[in-house]
Design a protein around this motif. Structure first.
Motif, PDB file in Angstrom:
ATOM      1  N   UNK A 135       0.819  -1.212   0.000  1.00 48.25           N
ATOM      2  CA  UNK A 135       0.000   0.000   0.000  1.00 48.25           C
ATOM      3  C   UNK A 135       0.850   1.258   0.000  1.00 48.25           C
ATOM      4  N   UNK A 136       1.775   1.346   0.956  1.00 46.28           N
ATOM      5  CA  UNK A 136       2.559   2.575   1.042  1.00 46.28           C
ATOM      6  C   UNK A 136       3.533   2.702  -0.115  1.00 46.28           C
ATOM      7  N   UNK A 137       4.118   1.587  -0.549  1.00 45.25           N
ATOM      8  CA  UNK A 137       5.049   1.660  -1.665  1.00 45.25           C
ATOM      9  C   UNK A 137       4.346   2.134  -2.939  1.00 45.25           C
ATOM     10  N   UNK A 138       3.101   1.688  -3.142  1.00 44.70           N
ATOM     11  CA  UNK A 138       2.338   2.123  -4.303  1.00 44.70           C
ATOM     12  C   UNK A 138       2.006   3.603  -4.197  1.00 44.70           C
ATOM     13  N   UNK A 139       1.643   4.047  -3.002  1.00 46.17           N
ATOM     14  CA  UNK A 139       1.330   5.468  -2.798  1.00 46.17           C
ATOM     15  C   UNK A 139       2.560   6.344  -3.014  1.00 46.17           C
ATOM     16  N   UNK A 140       3.711   5.912  -2.512  1.00 37.94           N
ATOM     17  CA  UNK A 140       4.927   6.711  -2.698  1.00 37.94           C
ATOM     18  C   UNK A 140       5.327   6.763  -4.177  1.00 37.94           C
ATOM     19  N   UNK A 141       5.073   5.685  -4.907  1.00 41.50           N
ATOM     20  CA  UNK A 141       5.353   5.695  -6.345  1.00 41.50           C
ATOM     21  C   UNK A 141       4.462   6.704  -7.061  1.00 41.50           C
ATOM     22  N   UNK A 142       3.199   6.801  -6.632  1.00 46.75           N
ATOM     23  CA  UNK A 142       2.321   7.832  -7.200  1.00 46.75           C
ATOM     24  C   UNK A 142       2.863   9.222  -6.899  1.00 46.75           C
ATOM     25  N   UNK A 143       3.317   9.428  -5.661  1.00 44.49           N
ATOM     26  CA  UNK A 143       3.860  10.731  -5.282  1.00 44.49           C
ATOM     27  C   UNK A 143       5.077  11.089  -6.123  1.00 44.49           C
ATOM     28  N   UNK A 144       5.902  10.112  -6.441  1.00 44.53           N
ATOM     29  CA  UNK A 144       7.069  10.354  -7.286  1.00 44.53           C
ATOM     30  C   UNK A 144       6.668  10.821  -8.680  1.00 44.53           C
ATOM     31  N   UNK A 145       5.432  10.502  -9.079  1.00 40.97           N
ATOM     32  CA  UNK A 145       4.929  10.926 -10.383  1.00 40.97           C
ATOM     33  C   UNK A 145       4.166  12.252 -10.290  1.00 40.97           C
ATOM     34  N   UNK A 146       4.210  12.895  -9.121  1.00 38.95           N
ATOM     35  CA  UNK A 146       3.568  14.193  -8.965  1.00 38.95           C
ATOM     36  C   UNK A 146       2.164  14.159  -8.418  1.00 38.95           C
ATOM     37  N   UNK A 147       1.664  12.965  -8.092  1.00 45.15           N
ATOM     38  CA  UNK A 147       0.315  12.838  -7.541  1.00 45.15           C
ATOM     39  C   UNK A 147       0.377  13.061  -6.028  1.00 45.15           C
ATOM     40  N   UNK A 148      -0.624  13.702  -5.491  1.00 41.38           N
ATOM     41  CA  UNK A 148      -0.595  14.092  -4.083  1.00 41.38           C
ATOM     42  C   UNK A 148      -1.072  12.933  -3.197  1.00 41.38           C
ATOM     43  N   UNK A 149      -0.264  11.894  -3.156  1.00 44.60           N
ATOM     44  CA  UNK A 149      -0.575  10.704  -2.379  1.00 44.60           C
ATOM     45  C   UNK A 149       0.259  10.676  -1.107  1.00 44.60           C
ATOM     46  N   UNK A 150      -0.372  10.283  -0.008  1.00 44.16           N
ATOM     47  CA  UNK A 150       0.267  10.198   1.294  1.00 44.16           C
ATOM     48  C   UNK A 150      -0.132   8.901   1.986  1.00 44.16           C
TER      49      UNK A 150
END
Length: 295
Positions: free
Chosen positions: A135-150
């Protein structure tokens, strides 16, 4: 905000829904049946029926939302590989819908990567092959793409009156079966814990902060000696408390033995500072010892 909330009838999701609505947000909750959504409807929320595998349902729920809080995850750990893949696909779907916007996504995870050192909000653990929830690894990958995921990380004990499937009721069940509540060695190993109402505030504040790539720790007590938890369970059940050797613990606790003996404190300092959050509810020992706490 109009918030799409998965797991809206769950142990954590149900109180997150109440917290959001009390703060003036509207909640659209994903539940598996109309029956499971009855409490949310009665409280003034909106219900969407579906599961994490229903990606079209997730897309529609996300498309109309100003923010997403994702608390759903299956309980059948014998299917962990399937559940983990479903969870990651759901988070990716949310990212696809929110791409190019500043709308926040808050994802749930925990502290499985236990080293004995205090877990920090800046930690970025890798996926464990034996328990492949990402879950968190997927969210951090989204954040690396500029998505506001936490990410909100919950401790192993998210306690409260009426708890039925967490560590406390499982440990209480073992104590009833064996006739005593147990700990391993001197029981000084540390368990982080939080009352679910305090955890719900972390989710709301994290959503409202709206940053990306951050992890917040919904941890009220950074580390409670496990012996104190075992003794509280014993007092609540009217049973003695006993120390076990590691070998005895394997037979006594079964698959839970590693968790019972593990030392896994978790920090809350950064979370308190950036969110202005301070726990208000009872600690785990005092909560278990309430006369109306159901073990």
């Amino acid at each position: 905000m109009r918030v799409f909330l998965t797991g809206a009838n769950g142990w954590i999701g149900s109180v997150v829904a109440r917290e959001l609505m009390a703060a003036g947000h509207s909640v659209v909750g994903l539940v598996r049946s109309e029956e499971k959504g009855a409490a949310l409807l009665a409280a003034g929320g909106t219900v969407v029926v579906g599961g994490l595998g229903d990606l079209d349902v997730l897309r529609r729920g996300a498309a109309d939302a100003d923010g997403i809080i994702h608390t759903a995850f299956g309980l059948d750990i014998s299917r962990i590989g399937e559940l983990a893949a479903e969870d990651s696909a759901a988070i990716e779907t949310f990212g696809e819908v929110f791409a190019g916007s500043t709308r926040p996504i808050v994802v749930t995870d925990g502290f499985l990567h236990l080293t004995g050192e205090k877990a920090l909000e800046t930690d970025r653990p890798e996926v464990m092959p034996a328990f492949p929830r990402a879950s968190q690894q997927t969210a951090f990958a989204l954040a690396d793409r500029g998505i506001h995921a936490n990410v909100v990380r919950n401790p192993r004990s998210v306690h409260g009156q009426g708890e039925t499937h967490g560590f406390v009721p499982m440990l209480a069940g073992i104590a009833r079966e064996k006739g005593f509540s147990a700990y391993v060695g001197d029981g000084a190993n540390l368990w982080p814990a939080v009352h679910r109402l305090d955890a719900a505030r972390v989710y709301r504040l994290a959503l409202e902060r709206g940053a990306r790539g951050e992890a917040y720790h919904a941890v009220a007590e950074e580390g409670v000696p496990y012996r104190e938890i075992a003794e509280a369970i014993g007092r609540q059940l009217g049973l003695p408390t006993r120390s076990l050797t590691p070998e005895e613990a394997e037979a006594h606790f079964g698959p839970l033995a590693t968790w019972v003996a593990n030392n896994g404190p978790a920090s809350n300092a950064w979370t308190k500072k950036v969110l202005g959050w301070s726990p208000e509810q009872l600690g785990i020992v005092a909560d278990i010892e309430r006369p109306d706490y159901s073990c």
